[in-house]
Design a protein around this motif. Structure first.
Motif, short mmCIF file in Angstrom:
data_model
loop_
_atom_site.label_atom_id
_atom_site.label_comp_id
_atom_site.label_asym_id
_atom_site.label_seq_id
_atom_site.Cartn_x
_atom_site.Cartn_y
_atom_site.Cartn_z
N ARG A 15 -8.34 4.37 -2.70
CA ARG A 15 -7.09 5.21 -2.67
C ARG A 15 -6.24 4.84 -1.48
O ARG A 15 -4.93 4.82 -1.75
CB ARG A 15 -7.40 6.86 -2.88
CG ARG A 15 -6.16 7.61 -2.74
CD ARG A 15 -6.78 9.03 -2.85
NE ARG A 15 -5.62 9.94 -2.86
CZ ARG A 15 -5.59 11.28 -3.00
NH1 ARG A 15 -6.69 11.95 -3.08
NH2 ARG A 15 -4.51 12.08 -3.09
N THR A 16 -6.77 4.92 -0.27
CA THR A 16 -6.10 4.53 1.03
C THR A 16 -5.42 3.08 0.70
O THR A 16 -4.10 2.94 1.03
CB THR A 16 -7.08 4.37 2.12
OG1 THR A 16 -7.43 5.74 2.17
CG2 THR A 16 -6.21 4.12 3.41
N TYR A 19 -2.63 3.12 -1.62
CA TYR A 19 -1.26 3.92 -0.85
C TYR A 19 -0.48 2.79 -0.02
O TYR A 19 0.63 2.97 -0.05
CB TYR A 19 -1.87 5.07 -0.28
CG TYR A 19 -0.63 5.82 0.33
CD1 TYR A 19 0.07 6.69 -0.45
CD2 TYR A 19 -0.69 5.94 1.71
CE1 TYR A 19 1.19 7.13 0.10
CE2 TYR A 19 0.46 6.63 2.17
CZ TYR A 19 1.32 7.18 1.52
OH TYR A 19 2.49 8.13 1.97
N TYR A 22 1.28 0.91 -1.95
CA TYR A 22 2.40 1.54 -2.53
C TYR A 22 3.62 1.73 -1.65
O TYR A 22 4.65 1.55 -1.84
CB TYR A 22 1.83 2.82 -3.06
CG TYR A 22 3.03 3.92 -3.67
CD1 TYR A 22 3.70 3.91 -4.80
CD2 TYR A 22 3.40 4.92 -2.71
CE1 TYR A 22 4.75 4.67 -5.09
CE2 TYR A 22 4.45 5.85 -3.17
CZ TYR A 22 5.16 5.54 -4.40
OH TYR A 22 6.12 6.48 -4.79
#
Length: 118
Positions: A15-16, A19, A22
């Protein structure tokens, strides 16, 4: 490096890593759905992790990395000195507040222990 290898190497969650992509801190090469991280991305990730360790916001890190892309190494190093000075002042203030809180807590703890002995 693959996505999974990058997560393991830098001890971050998927997830990190997603991100960071992103918000455009990282831009891995893609082949279909597979991501590949080359030397540039590994170096950027190392800088991101170091910046986070020192307490910089992701936005500060992103802007600092953009300076290199648009203005080069010298401008980036000059910006780094300014950022580091600001962060050192912030950390010194946090240390002062922490020391004050610890002293107050210790006094309260000692006063409480002393009242039990009386």
């Amino acid at each position: 490096m693959t996505f999974k290898e990058m997560c393991a190497h830098f001890d971050v969650t998927p997830r990190t890593l997603r991100y960071y992509e992103y918000i455009e801190l990282l831009q891995p090469q893609r082949e279909g759905r597979t991501r590949f991280y080359g030397p540039r991305e590994k170096a950027r990730m190392k800088l991101i992790m170091r910046g986070r360790k020192f307490g910089f916001s992701l936005e500060d890190i992103r802007q600092w990395l953009m300076i290199y892309e648009h203005e080069g190494t010298t401008a980036q190093m000059e910006a780094w000195i300014i950022m580091a000075d600001g962060q050192l002042a912030e950390l010194a203030e946090q240390r002062k507040q922490l020391e004050e809180a610890m002293a107050e807590l210790k006094k309260l703890r000692d006063d409480t222990a002393q009242s039990l002995d009386a």
